[in-house]
Design a protein around this motif. Sequence first.
Motif, PDB file in Angstrom:
ATOM      1  N   LEU A   9      -9.501  17.372  -4.769  1.00 26.91           N
ATOM      2  CA  LEU A   9     -10.253  16.721  -3.696  1.00 26.91           C
ATOM      3  C   LEU A   9      -9.354  15.803  -2.863  1.00 26.91           C
ATOM      4  N   VAL A  10      -8.465  15.073  -3.523  1.00 22.99           N
ATOM      5  CA  VAL A  10      -7.522  14.206  -2.811  1.00 22.99           C
ATOM      6  C   VAL A  10      -6.597  15.053  -1.941  1.00 22.99           C
ATOM      7  N   TYR A  11      -6.098  16.145  -2.488  1.00 21.20           N
ATOM      8  CA  TYR A  11      -5.206  17.033  -1.753  1.00 21.20           C
ATOM      9  C   TYR A  11      -5.911  17.625  -0.534  1.00 21.20           C
ATOM     10  N   VAL A  12      -7.140  18.078  -0.709  1.00 25.24           N
ATOM     11  CA  VAL A  12      -7.917  18.651   0.401  1.00 25.24           C
ATOM     12  C   VAL A  12      -8.169  17.583   1.465  1.00 25.24           C
ATOM     13  N   THR A  13      -8.484  16.376   1.051  1.00 25.37           N
ATOM     14  CA  THR A  13      -8.711  15.284   1.996  1.00 25.37           C
ATOM     15  C   THR A  13      -7.439  14.991   2.791  1.00 25.37           C
ATOM     16  N   GLU A  14      -6.295  14.975   2.115  1.00 24.40           N
ATOM     17  CA  GLU A  14      -5.025  14.750   2.798  1.00 24.40           C
ATOM     18  C   GLU A  14      -4.749  15.859   3.812  1.00 24.40           C
ATOM     19  N   LEU A  15      -5.026  17.095   3.421  1.00 22.29           N
ATOM     20  CA  LEU A  15      -4.833  18.222   4.336  1.00 22.29           C
ATOM     21  C   LEU A  15      -5.750  18.104   5.550  1.00 22.29           C
ATOM     22  N   GLU A  16      -6.995  17.737   5.321  1.00 21.42           N
ATOM     23  CA  GLU A  16      -7.936  17.578   6.431  1.00 21.42           C
ATOM     24  C   GLU A  16      -7.481  16.473   7.381  1.00 21.42           C
ATOM     25  N   THR A  17      -6.947  15.400   6.822  1.00 24.59           N
ATOM     26  CA  THR A  17      -6.443  14.297   7.648  1.00 24.59           C
ATOM     27  C   THR A  17      -5.255  14.756   8.491  1.00 24.59           C
ATOM     28  N   LYS A  18      -4.327  15.477   7.862  1.00 26.68           N
ATOM     29  CA  LYS A  18      -3.168  15.983   8.592  1.00 26.68           C
ATOM     30  C   LYS A  18      -3.599  16.931   9.710  1.00 26.68           C
ATOM     31  N   ILE A  19      -4.552  17.774   9.417  1.00 27.39           N
ATOM     32  CA  ILE A  19      -5.041  18.722  10.427  1.00 27.39           C
ATOM     33  C   ILE A  19      -5.669  17.972  11.596  1.00 27.39           C
ATOM     34  N   ALA A  20      -6.426  16.933  11.303  1.00 31.60           N
ATOM     35  CA  ALA A  20      -7.061  16.147  12.363  1.00 31.60           C
ATOM     36  C   ALA A  20      -5.993  15.507  13.255  1.00 31.60           C
ATOM     37  N   PHE A  21      -4.948  14.937  12.654  1.00 35.69           N
ATOM     38  CA  PHE A  21      -3.866  14.352  13.452  1.00 35.69           C
ATOM     39  C   PHE A  21      -3.138  15.419  14.268  1.00 35.69           C
ATOM     40  N   GLN A  22      -2.924  16.582  13.675  1.00 29.76           N
ATOM     41  CA  GLN A  22      -2.252  17.665  14.398  1.00 29.76           C
ATOM     42  C   GLN A  22      -3.093  18.141  15.576  1.00 29.76           C
ATOM     43  N   GLU A  23      -4.391  18.257  15.377  1.00 33.53           N
ATOM     44  CA  GLU A  23      -5.273  18.671  16.469  1.00 33.53           C
ATOM     45  C   GLU A  23      -5.224  17.657  17.607  1.00 33.53           C
ATOM     46  N   HIS A  24      -5.200  16.375  17.254  1.00 34.79           N
ATOM     47  CA  HIS A  24      -5.117  15.325  18.269  1.00 34.79           C
ATOM     48  C   HIS A  24      -3.791  15.415  19.033  1.00 34.79           C
ATOM     49  N   THR A  25      -2.707  15.622  18.297  1.00 35.38           N
ATOM     50  CA  THR A  25      -1.395  15.740  18.920  1.00 35.38           C
ATOM     51  C   THR A  25      -1.332  16.958  19.830  1.00 35.38           C
ATOM     52  N   ILE A  26      -1.880  18.058  19.380  1.00 33.27           N
ATOM     53  CA  ILE A  26      -1.894  19.281  20.190  1.00 33.27           C
ATOM     54  C   ILE A  26      -2.677  19.042  21.485  1.00 33.27           C
ATOM     55  N   GLU A  27      -3.804  18.355  21.404  1.00 37.11           N
ATOM     56  CA  GLU A  27      -4.586  18.039  22.608  1.00 37.11           C
ATOM     57  C   GLU A  27      -3.784  17.170  23.568  1.00 37.11           C
ATOM     58  N   GLU A  28      -3.068  16.167  23.037  1.00 38.76           N
ATOM     59  CA  GLU A  28      -2.243  15.309  23.891  1.00 38.76           C
ATOM     60  C   GLU A  28      -1.127  16.108  24.556  1.00 38.76           C
ATOM     61  N   LEU A  29      -0.483  16.986  23.799  1.00 34.71           N
ATOM     62  CA  LEU A  29       0.576  17.818  24.354  1.00 34.71           C
ATOM     63  C   LEU A  29       0.024  18.775  25.400  1.00 34.71           C
ATOM     64  N   ASN A  30      -1.134  19.331  25.147  1.00 30.33           N
ATOM     65  CA  ASN A  30      -1.760  20.228  26.102  1.00 30.33           C
ATOM     66  C   ASN A  30      -2.056  19.493  27.405  1.00 30.33           C
ATOM     67  N   GLN A  31      -2.567  18.273  27.309  1.00 29.94           N
ATOM     68  CA  GLN A  31      -2.854  17.497  28.512  1.00 29.94           C
ATOM     69  C   GLN A  31      -1.569  17.162  29.264  1.00 29.94           C
ATOM     70  N   ALA A  32      -0.496  16.889  28.534  1.00 31.19           N
ATOM     71  CA  ALA A  32       0.787  16.611  29.173  1.00 31.19           C
ATOM     72  C   ALA A  32       1.281  17.844  29.938  1.00 31.19           C
ATOM     73  N   VAL A  33       1.119  19.017  29.360  1.00 31.21           N
ATOM     74  CA  VAL A  33       1.525  20.260  30.025  1.00 31.21           C
ATOM     75  C   VAL A  33       0.673  20.483  31.277  1.00 31.21           C
ATOM     76  N   ILE A  34      -0.616  20.232  31.177  1.00 34.13           N
ATOM     77  CA  ILE A  34      -1.504  20.378  32.335  1.00 34.13           C
ATOM     78  C   ILE A  34      -1.080  19.429  33.447  1.00 34.13           C
ATOM     79  N   ASP A  35      -0.799  18.169  33.095  1.00 33.96           N
ATOM     80  CA  ASP A  35      -0.371  17.183  34.092  1.00 33.96           C
ATOM     81  C   ASP A  35       0.952  17.588  34.734  1.00 33.96           C
TER      82      ASP A  35
END
Length: 74
Positions: A9-35
Amino acid sequence: MQADLNKILVYVTELETKIAFQEHTIEELNQAVIDQQFALDKLQQQVRHLAEKLQGIQPSNIASRAEETPPPHY
């Protein structure tokens, strides 16, 4: 058995947290490319506009220094 489940459960939670941060980073990078693409499109339009203006300029009737004949005292 319970300890193994807690570890999973701890491992899955850590993975979910990492995925959430990666999704946020990808969105920021996507917006930078659009700009950047928007800025690039604007610059290309300005360059086209300047090129059209330059093509429309009539050549000057004044001769360049290289074309002028030197004064008689030379």
